[in-house]
Design a protein around this motif. Sequence first.
Motif, PDB file in Angstrom:
ATOM      1  N   GLY A  24      30.460  12.495 -60.206  1.00  0.00           N
ATOM      2  CA  GLY A  24      31.511  12.039 -59.301  1.00  0.00           C
ATOM      3  C   GLY A  24      32.885  12.528 -59.716  1.00  0.00           C
ATOM      4  N   TYR A  25      33.153  12.473 -61.017  1.00  0.00           N
ATOM      5  CA  TYR A  25      34.458  12.908 -61.522  1.00  0.00           C
ATOM      6  C   TYR A  25      34.650  14.404 -61.315  1.00  0.00           C
ATOM      7  N   LEU A  26      33.631  15.180 -61.662  1.00  0.00           N
ATOM      8  CA  LEU A  26      33.770  16.635 -61.630  1.00  0.00           C
ATOM      9  C   LEU A  26      33.658  17.218 -60.226  1.00  0.00           C
ATOM     10  N   SER A  27      33.023  16.487 -59.313  1.00  0.00           N
ATOM     11  CA  SER A  27      32.920  16.977 -57.937  1.00  0.00           C
ATOM     12  C   SER A  27      34.101  16.509 -57.091  1.00  0.00           C
ATOM     13  N   ALA A  35      39.973   5.989 -57.301  1.00  0.00           N
ATOM     14  CA  ALA A  35      39.891   5.035 -58.411  1.00  0.00           C
ATOM     15  C   ALA A  35      40.874   5.410 -59.527  1.00  0.00           C
ATOM     16  N   PHE A  36      40.958   6.688 -59.847  1.00  0.00           N
ATOM     17  CA  PHE A  36      41.886   7.113 -60.895  1.00  0.00           C
ATOM     18  C   PHE A  36      43.330   6.897 -60.454  1.00  0.00           C
ATOM     19  N   ALA A  37      43.611   7.173 -59.197  1.00  0.00           N
ATOM     20  CA  ALA A  37      44.964   6.937 -58.677  1.00  0.00           C
ATOM     21  C   ALA A  37      45.282   5.445 -58.675  1.00  0.00           C
ATOM     22  N   HIS A  38      44.300   4.624 -58.331  1.00  0.00           N
ATOM     23  CA  HIS A  38      44.498   3.178 -58.252  1.00  0.00           C
ATOM     24  C   HIS A  38      44.924   2.582 -59.601  1.00  0.00           C
ATOM     25  N   GLY A  40      46.315   4.261 -62.003  1.00  0.00           N
ATOM     26  CA  GLY A  40      47.470   4.970 -62.532  1.00  0.00           C
ATOM     27  C   GLY A  40      47.146   6.093 -63.496  1.00  0.00           C
ATOM     28  N   TYR A  41      45.891   6.534 -63.511  1.00  0.00           N
ATOM     29  CA  TYR A  41      45.501   7.641 -64.382  1.00  0.00           C
ATOM     30  C   TYR A  41      45.763   8.971 -63.675  1.00  0.00           C
ATOM     31  N   PRO A  42      46.175   9.992 -64.399  1.00  0.00           N
ATOM     32  CA  PRO A  42      46.337  11.313 -63.777  1.00  0.00           C
ATOM     33  C   PRO A  42      44.972  11.937 -63.477  1.00  0.00           C
ATOM     34  N   GLN A  43      44.922  12.780 -62.485  1.00  0.00           N
ATOM     35  CA  GLN A  43      43.652  13.403 -62.089  1.00  0.00           C
ATOM     36  C   GLN A  43      43.099  14.332 -63.166  1.00  0.00           C
ATOM     37  N   GLN A  44      43.953  14.883 -64.020  1.00  0.00           N
ATOM     38  CA  GLN A  44      43.469  15.727 -65.109  1.00  0.00           C
ATOM     39  C   GLN A  44      42.552  14.941 -66.036  1.00  0.00           C
ATOM     40  N   LEU A  45      42.856  13.657 -66.222  1.00  0.00           N
ATOM     41  CA  LEU A  45      42.023  12.818 -67.074  1.00  0.00           C
ATOM     42  C   LEU A  45      40.630  12.645 -66.469  1.00  0.00           C
ATOM     43  N   ARG A  46      40.551  12.622 -65.160  1.00  0.00           N
ATOM     44  CA  ARG A  46      39.253  12.513 -64.477  1.00  0.00           C
ATOM     45  C   ARG A  46      38.358  13.699 -64.858  1.00  0.00           C
ATOM     46  N   VAL A  47      38.937  14.879 -64.886  1.00  0.00           N
ATOM     47  CA  VAL A  47      38.166  16.075 -65.241  1.00  0.00           C
ATOM     48  C   VAL A  47      37.751  16.023 -66.718  1.00  0.00           C
ATOM     49  N   ILE A  48      38.684  15.661 -67.581  1.00  0.00           N
ATOM     50  CA  ILE A  48      38.381  15.575 -69.013  1.00  0.00           C
ATOM     51  C   ILE A  48      37.281  14.546 -69.262  1.00  0.00           C
ATOM     52  N   LEU A  49      37.410  13.373 -68.646  1.00  0.00           N
ATOM     53  CA  LEU A  49      36.382  12.345 -68.819  1.00  0.00           C
ATOM     54  C   LEU A  49      35.047  12.766 -68.209  1.00  0.00           C
ATOM     55  N   GLY A  50      35.089  13.504 -67.118  1.00  0.00           N
ATOM     56  CA  GLY A  50      33.855  14.003 -66.517  1.00  0.00           C
ATOM     57  C   GLY A  50      33.097  14.905 -67.471  1.00  0.00           C
ATOM     58  N   ILE A  51      33.817  15.813 -68.103  1.00  0.00           N
ATOM     59  CA  ILE A  51      33.195  16.707 -69.084  1.00  0.00           C
ATOM     60  C   ILE A  51      32.694  15.917 -70.286  1.00  0.00           C
ATOM     61  N   ALA A  52      33.515  14.981 -70.778  1.00  0.00           N
ATOM     62  CA  ALA A  52      33.135  14.181 -71.952  1.00  0.00           C
ATOM     63  C   ALA A  52      31.907  13.320 -71.664  1.00  0.00           C
ATOM     64  N   LYS A  53      31.855  12.709 -70.484  1.00  0.00           N
ATOM     65  CA  LYS A  53      30.707  11.867 -70.151  1.00  0.00           C
ATOM     66  C   LYS A  53      29.436  12.695 -70.003  1.00  0.00           C
ATOM     67  N   LEU A  54      29.555  13.870 -69.428  1.00  0.00           N
ATOM     68  CA  LEU A  54      28.401  14.762 -69.314  1.00  0.00           C
ATOM     69  C   LEU A  54      27.871  15.141 -70.692  1.00  0.00           C
ATOM     70  N   LEU A  55      28.762  15.596 -71.562  1.00  0.00           N
ATOM     71  CA  LEU A  55      28.364  15.992 -72.911  1.00  0.00           C
ATOM     72  C   LEU A  55      27.858  14.806 -73.729  1.00  0.00           C
ATOM     73  N   VAL A  85      40.830  -2.252 -69.747  1.00  0.00           N
ATOM     74  CA  VAL A  85      42.260  -2.548 -69.744  1.00  0.00           C
ATOM     75  C   VAL A  85      42.914  -2.043 -68.449  1.00  0.00           C
ATOM     76  N   ALA A  86      42.579  -0.822 -68.046  1.00  0.00           N
ATOM     77  CA  ALA A  86      43.181  -0.242 -66.843  1.00  0.00           C
ATOM     78  C   ALA A  86      42.845  -1.068 -65.602  1.00  0.00           C
ATOM     79  N   HIS A  87      41.585  -1.457 -65.461  1.00  0.00           N
ATOM     80  CA  HIS A  87      41.190  -2.247 -64.283  1.00  0.00           C
ATOM     81  C   HIS A  87      41.768  -3.662 -64.335  1.00  0.00           C
ATOM     82  N   TYR A  88      41.866  -4.223 -65.517  1.00  0.00           N
ATOM     83  CA  TYR A  88      42.470  -5.544 -65.659  1.00  0.00           C
ATOM     84  C   TYR A  88      43.946  -5.494 -65.246  1.00  0.00           C
ATOM     85  N   LEU A  89      44.669  -4.491 -65.742  1.00  0.00           N
ATOM     86  CA  LEU A  89      46.090  -4.362 -65.411  1.00  0.00           C
ATOM     87  C   LEU A  89      46.308  -4.024 -63.933  1.00  0.00           C
TER      88      LEU A  89
END
Length: 127
Positions: A24-27, A35-38, A40-55, A85-89
């Motif tokens: 979902g993150y990488l596509s 969700a990332f915008a909601h 407050g995370y930058p979209q670049q983090l979505r890509v980084i986390l997508g790669i990290a979660k895959l690996l 923390v992000a979802h709580y805030l």
Amino acid sequence: MATKITYWVSTGLIAAMSLFAAFGYLSSSATAVQAFAHVGYPQQLRVILGIAKLLGAITLVVPGFARLKEWAYAGFTFAWISALVAHYLAKDGPIAFMPLLLLVLLVTSYLTRPASRQWHQAKVTTT
């Protein structure tokens, strides 16, 4: 035998959910982007986390790489604590605590893993 089943069920669930999230993150699925915008995370983090979660998912299920598995467990821990923390805030209500369920699965996997999947540090002796 029960420990082995517990390990593989918890690890399999973590890997499957992480692969699903990585896809979902990488596509750039609309849900992931929103969700990332909601929170407050930058979209670049979505890509980084997508790669990290895959690996990380691959690392947890393939044999060997015991030291890398330790890093994968740590990485998932940091990611899910940050998500909590992000979802709580963001005042997401009860859904903010979903990462806690993932952390419970992760701890279960970590504590029930067989010795062949553990990293044993050499003991340091002082002279």
